[in-house]
Design an enzyme around this catalytic site. Structure first.
Site, PDB file in Angstrom:
ATOM      1  N   ASP A   1       0.789  -1.119  -0.109  1.00 16.95           N
ATOM      2  CA  ASP A   1       0.056  -0.106  -0.028  1.00 16.95           C
ATOM      3  C   ASP A   1       0.789   1.206  -0.007  1.00 16.95           C
ATOM      4  O   ASP A   1       0.389   2.377  -0.582  1.00 16.95           O
ATOM      5  CB  ASP A   1      -0.873  -0.011   1.125  1.00 16.95           C
ATOM      6  CG  ASP A   1      -2.030  -1.092   0.949  1.00 16.95           C
ATOM      7  OD1 ASP A   1      -1.879  -2.044   1.356  1.00 16.95           O
ATOM      8  OD2 ASP A   1      -3.165  -0.445   0.306  1.00 16.95           O
TER       9      ASP A   1
HETATM   10  O1  MRU Z   1      -7.639  -3.123   2.535  1.00 17.60           O
HETATM   11  P1  MRU Z   1      -7.245  -3.464   1.293  1.00 17.60           P
HETATM   12  O2  MRU Z   1      -8.000  -4.566   0.636  1.00 17.60           O
HETATM   13  O3  MRU Z   1      -7.479  -2.198   0.426  1.00 17.60           O
HETATM   14  O4  MRU Z   1      -5.937  -3.505   1.101  1.00 17.60           O
HETATM   15  C1  MRU Z   1      -5.103  -4.132   0.018  1.00 17.60           C
HETATM   16  C2  MRU Z   1      -3.844  -4.536   0.278  1.00 17.60           C
HETATM   17  O5  MRU Z   1      -3.147  -4.499   1.196  1.00 17.60           O
HETATM   18  C3  MRU Z   1      -3.120  -5.050  -1.124  1.00 17.60           C
HETATM   19  O6  MRU Z   1      -2.094  -5.799  -0.624  1.00 17.60           O
HETATM   20  C4  MRU Z   1      -2.276  -3.843  -1.546  1.00 17.60           C
HETATM   21  O7  MRU Z   1      -3.327  -2.708  -1.556  1.00 17.60           O
HETATM   22  C5  MRU Z   1      -1.595  -3.868  -2.949  1.00 17.60           C
HETATM   23  S1  MRU Z   1      -2.993  -4.205  -4.085  1.00 17.60           S
HETATM   24  C6  MRU Z   1      -2.252  -4.460  -5.577  1.00 17.60           C
END
Ligand code: MRU
Length: 367
Positions: free
Chosen positions: A242
């Site tokens: 993220d």
């Molecule tokens: O809370 P989320 O589902 O948005 O979290 C997503 C993640 O942690 C993913 O691993 C990250 O955003 C990478 S997506 C290519």
């Protein structure tokens, strides 16, 4: 059927409602930035790249639909809406990175209303196209790195959360690498963590793996250490990101940090897959990353279709059930940070970043 989280044709945006997956595939319209903010906040769309693209395209639809008298009004409108959209979820950097670039673009575009709004819409549309190509490149780079570092015998891979077509414009980052390893005939099996509390692993990654007919097994998050101990054919843990800080510390779905520690203990490669848009050179280390806290409800309740006594799933009868002692306090951070020290490689669409002899990443060389 191609898995698509985001469908866009000039002026129309719909997104796959990820709250209803895996039991129902329903596309919902997103007509403006308020719709996008709500969809991101409620996790109707989620995943760092997908969030940024939906926000940018929703505003493109809104801009194309709004009557402006002057180019200055377009610039002001876009800037205000971007600042609003960035507040929907704090941890993923892709959204704020996109907002900063799009704001700079409208501010530096000269000309009339059509020129400024046209430049915005074109840039937002390009994000959708670029993300798919970036992910294909991440897949290829990750496969090459795996062959060099692990070898060309078949091996298994462990992953967390959802980083696939549903979290991006298509193909995926960490799941994209798994797809590429599978296509190359090198994958024995992909293991997916359920990813409590929101279950992106069991609902979304499992859905993508089954869809692509990739040999795969679901485990609960608490099984990861025993799985690594008992399955030496697992040679690599691959996760998304993220936000990657300048020193390589990587914020990703809660549970990622414990996997990085486990990888070290079990001698398994720990790999981060991320487009360069997930790298935040303005943030020095993981200590500076704001971790999003989510509502207790996501942990103490579960929503899904009712199962009858014969095991049949009734997708028309969706219920929320409570699974914890009422009144218990809840701590629900959505993300944690894997330290650079425990990361073997950061696979981007440009190249694979690895550490120097002193154990330091030099991510500035990617820009
Ligand atoms: O809370 P989320 O589902 O948005 O979290 C997503 C993640 O942690 C993913 O691993 C990250 O955003 C990478 S997506 C290519």
């Amino acid at each position: 059927m191609v898995l698509e989280a985001i469908r866009y044709t000039s002026g129309t945006l719909t997104i796959l409602d990820q709250l209803r997956l895996p039991h129902e595939s329903v596309y919902v319209p997103i007509t403006n930035s308020i719709d996008a903010f709500h969809a991101i906040k409620t996790m109707t769309v989620r995943g760092a790249p997908a969030i940024a693209i939906v926000a940018a395209l929703a505003l493109a639809v809104e801009v194309a639909d709004t009557k402006f008298d002057t180019a200055g009004q377009v610039r002001e409108f876009v800037t205000e809406k971007l600042h609003y959209l960035v507040k929907s979820r704090p941890t993923a950097v892709n959204l704020s990175d996109a907002a900063r670039k799009l704001e700079a673009l409208v501010k530096s575009t000269d000309g009339d209303v059509a020129a400024v709004s046209g430049a915005y819409v074109a840039a937002a549309e390009k994000m959708l196209i670029d993300d798919v190509q970036d992910n294909l490149n991440i897949g290829g780079n990750g496969l090459s790195w795996a062959k060099e570092s692990i070898g060309t015998d078949k091996f298994s891979v462990l992953t967390i959360c959802n980083t696939g077509s549903l979290a991006t414009a298509g193909y995926g980052t960490a799941l994209g690498i798994i797809r590429s390893i599978h296509k190359a005939g090198l994958l024995t099996r992909a293991y997916a963590l359920e990813t409590r509390p929101y279950n992106q692993g069991s609902r979304l990654t499992a859905y993508e793996l089954v869809h692509d007919q990739i040999p795969s097994t679901l485990i609960t998050d608490s099984m990861a250490s025993f799985l690594l101990k008992t399955h030496p054919e697992i040679k690599m843990i691959v996760v998304g990101a993220d936000r990657v800080a300048r020193n390589g510390d990587t914020a990703n779905k809660i549970g990622t940090y414990q996997l990085s520690v486990l990888a070290k203990f079990h001698g398994v490669k720990f790999v981060v897959a991320a487009p360069t848009t997930s790298i935040d050179m303005l943030t020095a280390s993981g200590d500076d990353i704001v971790i999003e806290q989510r509502k207790p409800n996501e942990m103490v309740t579960v929503r899904g279709p009712v199962v009858d006594s014969d095991g049949n799933i009734n997708k028309d009868d969706v219920k929320t059930v409570h699974i914890a002692a009422p009144g218990i306090d809840v701590w629900n951070p959505a993300f944690d940070v894997a330290p650079a020290e425990l990361i073997d490689a950061i696979v981007t669409e440009k190249e694979v970043a690895v550490k120097d002899q002193d154990g330091k990443f030099h991510l500035d060389t990617l820009f």
